[in-house]
Design an enzyme around this catalytic site. Sequence first.
Site, PDB file in Angstrom:
ATOM      1  CG  ASP A 158       9.196  11.159  25.759  1.00  0.00           C
ATOM      2  OD1 ASP A 158       8.384  11.900  26.357  1.00  0.00           O
ATOM      3  OD2 ASP A 158       9.086  10.877  24.543  1.00  0.00           O
ATOM      4  CD  GLU A 161       3.729  11.722  30.213  1.00  0.00           C
ATOM      5  OE1 GLU A 161       4.017  10.668  29.607  1.00  0.00           O
ATOM      6  OE2 GLU A 161       4.321  12.793  30.035  1.00  0.00           O
ATOM      7  CG  ASP A 285       4.940  16.415  22.699  1.00  0.00           C
ATOM      8  OD1 ASP A 285       6.120  16.430  23.093  1.00  0.00           O
ATOM      9  OD2 ASP A 285       4.334  15.375  22.408  1.00  0.00           O
TER      10      ASP A 285
HETATM   11  O1  MIG Z   1       4.825   9.680  21.245  1.00  0.00           O
HETATM   12  O2  MIG Z   1      10.063  10.183  21.128  1.00  0.00           O
HETATM   13  O3  MIG Z   1       7.509  14.711  24.066  1.00  0.00           O
HETATM   14  O4  MIG Z   1       9.783  15.231  22.522  1.00  0.00           O
HETATM   15  O5  MIG Z   1      10.181  13.645  20.222  1.00  0.00           O
HETATM   16  C1  MIG Z   1       5.758  10.726  21.135  1.00  0.00           C
HETATM   17  C2  MIG Z   1       9.221  10.894  20.271  1.00  0.00           C
HETATM   18  C3  MIG Z   1       6.962  10.435  21.973  1.00  0.00           C
HETATM   19  C4  MIG Z   1       7.178  12.643  22.912  1.00  0.00           C
HETATM   20  C5  MIG Z   1       8.158  13.693  23.333  1.00  0.00           C
HETATM   21  C6  MIG Z   1       8.857  14.252  22.125  1.00  0.00           C
HETATM   22  C7  MIG Z   1       9.566  13.127  21.383  1.00  0.00           C
HETATM   23  C8  MIG Z   1       8.541  12.051  21.001  1.00  0.00           C
HETATM   24  N1  MIG Z   1       7.850  11.568  22.192  1.00  0.00           N
END
Ligand code: MIG
Length: 509
Positions: A158, A161, A285
């Site tokens: 996660d 980007e 999201d």
């Molecule tokens: O700033 O880890 O897309 O699935 O639950 C949010 C917390 C960071 C974004 C992910 C989401 C996840 C969340 N993350």
Amino acid sequence: MIGKSYIAPKYAFGFGQSRWGYKTAEDIEGVVKGYRDNRIPLDMVYMDIDYMQDYKDFTVNPERFPDFGQFVQQMKAKNIHLIPIIDAGVKIEEGYDIYEEGVEKGYFCKRADGSDFVAAVWPGWTHFPDVLNPDARAWFGGKYKVLTDLGIDGFWNDMNEPAIFYSEEGIRALNQAIADYVKAPDGGADDDGAEDIMNNANAIPWEVRSCIEHLQNSPEDYRRFYHNVNGQRVRHDLVHNLYGFNMTRAAGEALQAIAPDRKMLLFSRSSYIGMHRYGGIWTGDNQSWWSHILLNLKMMPSLNMCGFLYTGADLGGFGSDTTRDLLLRWLALGVFTPLMRNHAALGTREQECYQFEHIEDFRHVIGVRYRLIPYLYSEYVKAAERDEMYFRPLGFDYPGDRRAVETEDQLMLGNEVMIAPVYTQNVSGRTVYLPEEMKFVKFMPDGSIYEEVLEQGTHYVEVALCEVPLFVRKDRCIPVVDAAQSVDAIDLGTVRYIGYDGAEYELVE
Ligand code: MIG
């Protein structure tokens, strides 16, 4: 041209429960108990950022998980795979081995002056591993072994980007904007910036507000750091989408080296063409909105066309509060997407299937997924091996049929099936276009399977909230087994074929 697709393990076709907010081993045990006690099938529980120690990658909070290795085994004994999240940013903290090694070896992204670039994400100030540098990539990938050594066999990557909350430069610019404001003739007289703004009757000026709004994921920050690609310095903004690609490549290459004979689950949020060789992707999201069921459906063939076969959306919706009917209809689409995961954001209402009335409806809908796993996994593996799409727009199969070409709320799946999920609220069914004669199949809540031949053309089909519909193409058939509580418990001995008599099906594993 872009290479062969990654193939996910079969267990990853089971159902997964996730939520940003599970913190402790007890939280996770509660979820597993909720599913197992209510006999709703489950194969995976996802671990979001709170399992880590201070959001440090490849650490586990010892208070929340006193013996993590043992916990992983306990879960395995219940046929549950724990899937931890890994974030891109590495916390700046003395004594944290990954931070110290990365600094020492020069494996973090750098500013123009050669210093390590600093950005704030969940752990506070972090550095970004320079995953475009092959040495740094191998180094970061190798860290996944910390968790695979404890029995972990799946990950989601996660914030790659990479997402940035703010940079040092961004904060400095904000301070400057505030200082400029207070020094301006119409601003306050002293230089106590923030307090001055609070005491001022006027609204915060545009210059300051715009600075705050641009702190996050700012294009200026993405122009501030560099990668080292085989000795060549490359500015980040020019290769932005390759960051998530290469973070997941780091993991994928490392996992292959760690366990060459074993498939592991791996998917990413950010990506780029070619990353499908290393893992899958989820659609990020979304919201608990009816329109996002349709969006989910429409994204699937697009992602497949880019090579990403293991994909799916946050079922029930990530942001906003879901409702029982929304979740059920969404799950009835999720039955067909390779990644079938219920995930929700921190602060939203609890969304696990056992939190709602008439739990038997959820047991049934997810049970249908398990009845279809031999078929779905078989079509998935065929698509990967033959460089084909698992989901296709109707126009790919019926190019001469203008009505089929223009239909965007139905999909072809594999070689035998067409799906047409219900994606609107308060309806008892939907209109479906059949480019040719097909068999309408409905998995009924009592376990029976309803079958009816429908001729080419437009039909309104009744589909109750607790039913799962699909269409079998003319002269084809699909295997169906009995439902099971986990992928491991599926009994191929219960297989039977539905669809057209006399048709044959090649089952691949
Ligand atoms: O700033 O880890 O897309 O699935 O639950 C949010 C917390 C960071 C974004 C992910 C989401 C996840 C969340 N993350």
